[in-house]
Design an enzyme around this catalytic site. Structure first.
Site, short mmCIF file in Angstrom:
data_model
loop_
_atom_site.label_atom_id
_atom_site.label_comp_id
_atom_site.label_asym_id
_atom_site.label_seq_id
_atom_site.Cartn_x
_atom_site.Cartn_y
_atom_site.Cartn_z
N LYS A 178 -0.17 -16.75 -29.87
CA LYS A 178 -1.25 -17.05 -28.87
C LYS A 178 -1.58 -18.43 -28.61
O LYS A 178 -1.78 -19.29 -29.32
CB LYS A 178 -2.46 -15.92 -29.32
CG LYS A 178 -3.75 -16.46 -28.39
CD LYS A 178 -4.99 -15.52 -28.81
CE LYS A 178 -6.27 -15.85 -28.10
NZ LYS A 178 -7.12 -15.14 -28.54
N ASP B 114 -10.80 -21.13 -24.91
CA ASP B 114 -11.27 -19.79 -24.55
C ASP B 114 -12.94 -19.71 -24.50
O ASP B 114 -13.95 -19.78 -25.46
CB ASP B 114 -11.06 -18.81 -25.81
CG ASP B 114 -11.44 -17.40 -25.72
OD1 ASP B 114 -11.98 -17.04 -24.47
OD2 ASP B 114 -11.36 -16.52 -26.54
N LYS C 77 -18.71 -16.73 -23.63
CA LYS C 77 -19.20 -16.91 -25.18
C LYS C 77 -20.51 -17.38 -25.19
O LYS C 77 -20.97 -18.52 -24.42
CB LYS C 77 -18.24 -17.60 -26.04
CG LYS C 77 -16.88 -16.87 -26.39
CD LYS C 77 -15.92 -17.78 -27.16
CE LYS C 77 -14.67 -17.15 -27.27
NZ LYS C 77 -14.87 -15.99 -28.28
N ASP D 17 -7.95 -21.95 -30.11
CA ASP D 17 -7.32 -20.60 -29.79
C ASP D 17 -6.01 -20.68 -29.62
O ASP D 17 -5.40 -19.80 -29.28
CB ASP D 17 -8.04 -19.96 -28.44
CG ASP D 17 -8.34 -18.47 -28.84
OD1 ASP D 17 -8.20 -17.78 -29.94
OD2 ASP D 17 -8.67 -17.99 -27.92
N ASP E 99 -13.52 -11.75 -22.66
CA ASP E 99 -13.20 -12.42 -23.87
C ASP E 99 -12.20 -11.88 -24.69
O ASP E 99 -11.82 -12.50 -25.69
CB ASP E 99 -14.77 -12.54 -24.41
CG ASP E 99 -14.53 -13.55 -25.47
OD1 ASP E 99 -13.56 -14.66 -25.58
OD2 ASP E 99 -15.48 -13.89 -26.54
N GLU F 66 -9.10 -11.69 -24.38
CA GLU F 66 -8.07 -12.11 -23.42
C GLU F 66 -6.54 -12.40 -24.29
O GLU F 66 -5.68 -12.32 -23.67
CB GLU F 66 -8.41 -13.60 -22.69
CG GLU F 66 -8.22 -14.71 -23.53
CD GLU F 66 -9.17 -14.57 -24.60
OE1 GLU F 66 -9.90 -14.07 -24.85
OE2 GLU F 66 -8.63 -15.72 -25.77
N ARG G 205 -5.11 -10.29 -26.45
CA ARG G 205 -4.31 -9.40 -26.28
C ARG G 205 -3.60 -9.29 -24.82
O ARG G 205 -2.55 -8.64 -24.46
CB ARG G 205 -5.11 -8.09 -26.60
CG ARG G 205 -6.21 -7.83 -25.91
CD ARG G 205 -7.18 -6.82 -26.53
NE ARG G 205 -8.16 -7.62 -27.41
CZ ARG G 205 -9.02 -7.05 -28.24
NH1 ARG G 205 -9.22 -5.84 -28.21
NH2 ARG G 205 -9.75 -7.66 -29.34
N1 BES Z 1 -10.41 -15.97 -29.75
C1 BES Z 1 -11.37 -14.97 -29.83
C2 BES Z 1 -11.28 -14.48 -31.20
C3 BES Z 1 -11.95 -15.52 -32.13
C4 BES Z 1 -13.28 -15.44 -32.39
C5 BES Z 1 -11.25 -16.22 -33.04
C6 BES Z 1 -13.99 -16.33 -33.33
C7 BES Z 1 -11.78 -17.24 -33.89
C8 BES Z 1 -13.13 -17.45 -34.08
C9 BES Z 1 -10.80 -13.81 -28.95
O1 BES Z 1 -10.22 -14.24 -27.55
C10 BES Z 1 -12.03 -13.02 -28.62
O2 BES Z 1 -13.06 -13.60 -28.16
N2 BES Z 1 -12.25 -11.71 -28.99
C11 BES Z 1 -13.29 -11.01 -29.09
C12 BES Z 1 -12.68 -9.56 -28.95
C13 BES Z 1 -14.00 -8.52 -28.22
C14 BES Z 1 -14.65 -9.13 -27.00
C15 BES Z 1 -13.47 -7.31 -28.31
C16 BES Z 1 -14.28 -10.96 -30.40
O3 BES Z 1 -13.52 -11.15 -31.55
O4 BES Z 1 -15.31 -10.95 -30.33
ZN ZN Z 2 -9.39 -16.07 -27.67
ZN ZN Z 3 -11.84 -14.56 -26.17
#
Ligand code: BES
Ligand code: ZN
Ligand code: ZN
Length: 500
Positions: A265, A270, A277, A288, A347, A349, A351
């Site tokens: 990724k 992000d 966020k 990210d 968020d 994203e 995937r």
């Molecule tokens: N990049 C984030 C995941 C992340 C969060 C990595 C904190 C490191 C620290 C990812 O894109 C994300 O925001 N995932 C969401 C998914 C949810 C909306 C289903 C998450 O984990 O909150």
């Molecule tokens: Zn992310």
């Molecule tokens: Zn995200």
């Protein structure tokens, strides 16, 4: 970077003023295999003075002892854990002490370091890694750094019975190559989002590949659209610099041999997009792209180590921004393999960009696919910042991963993925939804989503590095306290060796 060398005790061309010896704890005694009585006595004195072995692991500098032609003696205690990882940590600890005490170079008493390791070369490689990984520092944006830091550790010399052995020299060279690739991966991660954009990441990959057998191809935004990568293209609609799809190919084996494919990724920032966020810690989202950086570092290492394998690295790269054209909750995107996805949360994203990369990876009919992604906050809740979560239904593959991680010293933990997780990701108006319809198991449902883009029958494992990609210096002394860790490069290189 400091220089690492090995030489026999007898061929002392240059003798530094300091020698480091390594202590092992056996029941209540502290042993220093292969050292002399005088050294043992000095260490026994420390114990009699009330020093604990825990203190010894942090290291003790005995100045002015005048021992065998050395002015100073450094004593470092080894962890009782797995031998190679203990060596990495002791070597890193020695580096930290040398820096703190302004010792430019030191001999390492190899027999006391390598005790208990079957192949001395492995110990030499681990010592090299620990030292060079500890030496990483990201200070390019500090205008005063150069004057303040006039002192630099110059080198470490392994003092062995077989200093000039080919195997020993190769082990050091491999340790240097691998550590440099990990440090390169870290530096890509530590760069801020305004500098490390998708086009820059692609250029860095191409530039680093110069002089190796790697072939680097970069698709731009128009090509990405034409290639049907609706997820990567869709996330990029939020604004910011144009997206890129980076392809790195290495042919080290016969053409007939199936490649191993690594996918990472490469989300260079992000913000969350329209599902924005909270501002707390949002600056960390420059990290990210650490999965992508790990894949770039892995491919470089494979090429530099000249592994006899065929390997491909794939990095979808974009920012996730909330511009006027951004994905809106409810929008539907079409992946490269034809599956449709409702974007309920912009968020989620990672995937969306990985679905296209995994579809493309499957088209290569590989022997296996491994992906690394800072995919979910949920994995940080589950495993903290000690372990990377590994998701695969393939038991044999999981065993191989655990073996590889044992050698690399990177901590991984098996996580569940089953058909319930898959059904939780079903869409209402499209094939899939990008978030789960139920609460909980957010890392497993994310993995189950990714699985829908890997062609059946291809062994695949997903590594969620959201907890381990940065700021793990509180766990590992060869990682920075705040910066990128370069996690997965060492394990991925070890895994690649299995496909030769
Ligand atoms: N990049 C984030 C995941 C992340 C969060 C990595 C904190 C490191 C620290 C990812 O894109 C994300 O925001 N995932 C969401 C998914 C949810 C909306 C289903 C998450 O984990 O909150
Ligand atoms: Zn992310
Ligand atoms: Zn995200």
């Amino acid at each position: 970077m400091p220089r690492i060398s090995a030489r026999k005790a007898s061929e002392a061309k240059h003798q530094p003023s300091t020698i480091t010896v390594f202590a092992h704890k056996k029941d209540k005694t502290w042993t220093l295999p292969g050292t002399d009585k005088a050294t043992q006595q000095l260490v026994d004195n420390l114990k009699e003075d009330g020093l604990s072995f825990g203190d010894l692991k942090k290291g003790q500098l005995l100045r002015g002892v005048q021992l065998n032609g050395y002015k100073n003696l450094l004593v470092v205690g080894l962890d009782e854990g797995p031998a190679l990882e203990s060596i990495r940590r002791a070597s890193a600890q020695t580096y930290a002490l040398m820096r703190a005490h302004k010792i430019a170079d030191a001999d390492f008493h190899f027999d006391s370091l390598a005790k208990g390791v079957r192949r001395p070369e492995d110990a030499a490689q681990a010592a090299t890694e620990g030292f060079l990984l500890a030496a990483y520092d990201f200070d390019v944006y500090k205008s005063k750094a150069k004057d303040d830091d006039a002192f630099a550790v110059k080198g470490m010399h392994l003092l062995t019975g077989k200093g000039t052995d080919r195997a020993m020299q190769n082990a050091i060279a491999n340790g240097v190559a691998l550590s440099e690739c990990v440090n390169f991966t870290r530096s890509l991660g530590d760069e801020p989002g305004n500098k490390m954009t998708p086009p820059v990441l692609a250029n860095e990959a191409a530039h680093a590949a110069k002089g190796t057998k790697l072939k680097v191809t970069v698709w731009d935004k128009a090509r990405i659209k034409k290639e049907g990568m609706g997820g990567l293209y869709g996330v990029n609609l939020g604004g910011g610099p144009d997206c890129r799809f980076i392809i790195m190919e290495y042919n080290g084996a016969a053409k007939s041999r199936k490649p191993v494919v690594f996918v990472g990724k490469g989300l260079t920032f992000d913000s969350g997009g329209i599902s924005i966020k909270p501002s707390q810690s949002m600056e960390e989202m420059k990290y990210d792209m650490c999965g992508g950086a790990a894949v770039i570092g892995t491919m470089l290492a494979i090429a530099r180590l000249k592994l006899k394998v065929n390997a491909v690295g794939l990095v979808p790269s974009t920012e996730n921004m909330p511009g006027p054209m951004a994905n809106k909750p409810g929008d539907i995107l079409t992946a490269r393999n034809g599956k449709t996805v409702e974007v309920f949360n912009t968020d989620a994203e990672g995937r969306l960009i990985l679905m296209d990369a995994l579809s493309y990876a499957s088209e290569l009919k590989p022997a296996a696919i491994f992906d690394a992604a800072t995919l979910t906050g949920a994995v940080v809740v589950a495993l903290g910042n000690s372990y990377t979560g590994v998701f695969t239904r393939d038991k044999k593959l999981m065993k191989g991963i655990e073996d590889a991680a044992e050698i690399s010293g990177e901590a991984v933990w098996p996580m569940p993925i089953n058909d319930h997780h898959v059904s939780d990701m079903k869409g209402t108006f499209a094939d899939l939804c990008n978030i789960s319809s139920f609460r909980g198991a957010g890392s497993s449902t994310a993995a189950a989503f990714l699985e829908q883009f890997v062609e059946k029958g291809i062994p695949w494992a997903h590594f969620d590095i959201a907890g381990t990609a940065w700021a793990v210096g509180n766990r590992l002394n060869y990682c920075s306290r705040k910066g990128a860790s370069g996690v997965m490069v060492r394990t991925f290189v070890e895994l690649a060796k299995k496909y030769g």
